[in-house]
Design a protein around this motif. Sequence first.
Motif, mmCIF file in Angstrom:
data_model
loop_
_atom_site.group_PDB
_atom_site.id
_atom_site.type_symbol
_atom_site.label_atom_id
_atom_site.label_comp_id
_atom_site.label_asym_id
_atom_site.label_seq_id
_atom_site.Cartn_x
_atom_site.Cartn_y
_atom_site.Cartn_z
ATOM 1 N N GLY A 1 10.709 65.362 35.683
ATOM 2 C CA GLY A 1 11.712 64.678 35.095
ATOM 3 C C GLY A 1 11.485 64.815 33.656
ATOM 4 O O GLY A 1 11.075 65.773 33.065
ATOM 5 N N GLY A 2 12.214 63.935 32.821
ATOM 6 C CA GLY A 2 12.028 63.855 31.309
ATOM 7 C C GLY A 2 13.462 64.781 30.779
ATOM 8 O O GLY A 2 14.045 65.172 31.575
ATOM 9 N N THR A 3 13.390 64.754 29.555
ATOM 10 C CA THR A 3 14.517 65.470 28.802
ATOM 11 C C THR A 3 14.647 66.864 29.280
ATOM 12 O O THR A 3 15.748 67.224 29.208
ATOM 13 N N ILE A 4 13.406 67.530 29.302
ATOM 14 C CA ILE A 4 13.509 68.724 29.945
ATOM 15 C C ILE A 4 14.414 69.081 31.121
ATOM 16 O O ILE A 4 14.879 70.291 31.160
ATOM 17 N N ALA A 5 14.353 68.155 31.932
ATOM 18 C CA ALA A 5 15.037 68.340 33.126
ATOM 19 C C ALA A 5 16.464 67.670 33.102
ATOM 20 O O ALA A 5 16.902 67.205 34.001
ATOM 21 N N MET A 6 16.904 67.293 32.034
ATOM 22 C CA MET A 6 18.169 66.293 32.083
ATOM 23 C C MET A 6 19.510 67.106 31.944
ATOM 24 O O MET A 6 19.413 68.153 31.300
ATOM 25 N N ALA A 7 20.536 66.615 32.394
ATOM 26 C CA ALA A 7 21.812 66.960 32.417
ATOM 27 C C ALA A 7 22.852 66.113 32.633
ATOM 28 O O ALA A 7 22.505 65.024 32.906
ATOM 29 N N VAL B 1 12.524 61.508 36.746
ATOM 30 C CA VAL B 1 12.474 60.217 36.129
ATOM 31 C C VAL B 1 12.386 60.422 34.631
ATOM 32 O O VAL B 1 11.711 61.316 34.128
ATOM 33 N N PRO B 2 12.975 59.428 33.788
ATOM 34 C CA PRO B 2 12.360 59.366 32.520
ATOM 35 C C PRO B 2 11.109 58.898 32.478
ATOM 36 O O PRO B 2 10.495 58.193 33.400
ATOM 37 N N SER B 3 10.235 59.473 31.530
ATOM 38 C CA SER B 3 8.900 59.224 31.297
ATOM 39 C C SER B 3 8.315 57.860 31.332
ATOM 40 O O SER B 3 7.495 57.561 31.690
ATOM 41 N N ALA B 4 9.433 57.088 30.808
ATOM 42 C CA ALA B 4 9.031 55.548 31.024
ATOM 43 C C ALA B 4 8.796 54.956 32.266
ATOM 44 O O ALA B 4 7.955 53.818 32.191
ATOM 45 N N GLN C 1 7.401 66.994 32.183
ATOM 46 C CA GLN C 1 7.658 65.491 32.123
ATOM 47 C C GLN C 1 8.305 65.188 30.757
ATOM 48 O O GLN C 1 8.364 65.868 29.695
ATOM 49 N N GLY C 2 8.829 63.792 30.602
ATOM 50 C CA GLY C 2 9.307 63.251 29.362
ATOM 51 C C GLY C 2 8.410 63.417 28.470
ATOM 52 O O GLY C 2 7.205 62.949 28.739
ATOM 53 N N THR C 3 8.713 63.323 27.242
ATOM 54 C CA THR C 3 7.852 63.415 26.110
ATOM 55 C C THR C 3 7.342 62.113 25.830
ATOM 56 O O THR C 3 6.306 61.831 25.019
ATOM 57 N N ASP C 4 7.964 61.065 26.151
ATOM 58 C CA ASP C 4 7.652 59.584 25.221
ATOM 59 C C ASP C 4 6.398 59.220 25.852
ATOM 60 O O ASP C 4 5.608 58.573 25.170
ATOM 61 N N THR C 5 5.998 59.627 27.088
ATOM 62 C CA THR C 5 4.376 59.112 27.548
ATOM 63 C C THR C 5 3.775 60.112 27.688
ATOM 64 O O THR C 5 2.678 59.849 28.367
ATOM 65 N N GLY D 1 7.075 69.345 27.750
ATOM 66 C CA GLY D 1 8.439 68.765 27.820
ATOM 67 C C GLY D 1 9.426 69.319 27.184
ATOM 68 O O GLY D 1 9.214 70.328 26.499
ATOM 69 N N ALA D 2 10.379 68.544 26.547
ATOM 70 C CA ALA D 2 11.346 69.118 25.332
ATOM 71 C C ALA D 2 11.958 67.808 24.728
ATOM 72 O O ALA D 2 11.981 66.811 25.255
ATOM 73 N N MET D 3 12.303 68.247 23.483
ATOM 74 C CA MET D 3 12.885 67.250 22.645
ATOM 75 C C MET D 3 14.543 67.372 22.557
ATOM 76 O O MET D 3 15.156 66.070 22.392
HETATM 77 N N1 ASP Z 1 12.879 59.596 27.142
HETATM 78 C C1 ASP Z 1 12.691 60.964 27.551
HETATM 79 C C2 ASP Z 1 11.466 60.763 28.410
HETATM 80 O O1 ASP Z 1 10.586 60.450 28.299
HETATM 81 C C3 ASP Z 1 12.238 61.759 26.468
HETATM 82 C C4 ASP Z 1 11.853 63.177 26.836
HETATM 83 O O2 ASP Z 1 11.845 63.458 27.966
HETATM 84 O O3 ASP Z 1 11.224 63.902 26.143
HETATM 85 O O4 ASP Z 1 11.812 61.150 29.512
#
Ligand code: ASP
Length: 328
Positions: free
Chosen positions: A9-15, A57-60, A89-93, A115-117
Amino acid sequence: MSVALFTLGGTIAMAGTSTGGPGGPVVARLTGADLVAAVPGLDTLGVPLEVQDAQAVPSANLTFAQLLDLVDAAAKAVAAGAHGVVVTQGTDTIEESAYLVDLVWPHPEPFVLTGAMRNPTLAGPDGPANLLAAARVAASPAARELGALVVLNDEVHAARWVRKAHATSTGAFASPDTGPLGHVIEGEVRILTRPPRRTPLRTDRSRAPRVALHTVTLDDDAALLPRLADTHQGLVVAGFGVGHVPSELAPVLGDLATRMPVVLTSRTGGGSVLRHTYGAIGSETDLQRRGLINGGLLDPYKARILLRLLLASGAGRDEIAAAFAEHA
Ligand code: ASP
């Protein structure tokens, strides 16, 4: 030859969602097949990506248990012949999950997290370029024996040193103490420096110890600290500068250190906790004398990962101190 791709998941996989409308908020819902389809030039890699969607999922929301399951699945892929692993995955974690993986990954095959910003609905999303660079690193013989790596913005960072250092920039990742280990230049993986591997830690899923992180602040009376040992099994202190706390906190931390491991780190984001330079109450020498374990060059977040894995494996104080001496 193949590379195993796992998506979390994470931003790279968001829509966007149908209810959010154009320009509305995005959520994680793209699959690995979607991510791969969006990468121009992936065919020039010459290596197929074997996709497995693990989470969206969001990486949080990621947990130790999910990440250890992912490590098991990646180990199976490597045993089945994959030359490397990529995780999106999300970059946050990502700085924490990469370090967790690095501590337990015993294989020579590269384990690359990316991931992606900028999400795919924005102009100039960086996910496709990051995925392509990560796949190149995972397939590269030059990246073997380097453990877990974080690849974004064409930079290759060691899991042990990397930090997310900006909230929105596409150049958000930095390794303040070392710089990146290498770069992807014109599609070629160039590794410039090779840190030695550490002994992989054993894992035990039967325990999920609670490890708290307390960041010391100006005029901090740390009212929550004295009762922490009732609810937690370990504590990381992010101290001022080279590992200092207000003198009032020193006996509180010393008392806690008699009841559970307490690790001293720096809240600065770069450099090391010192060992024998300052002598005031609340200084690094005073806190070590009171039983705190020196976290060395590990930042507070990574020290917390290491301490939690050690506690989960049943390590006692001496073993924990020895492991920090090796890893920090
Ligand atoms: N809030 C997002 C996450 O960590 C940020 C990201 O994907 O880069 O899932």
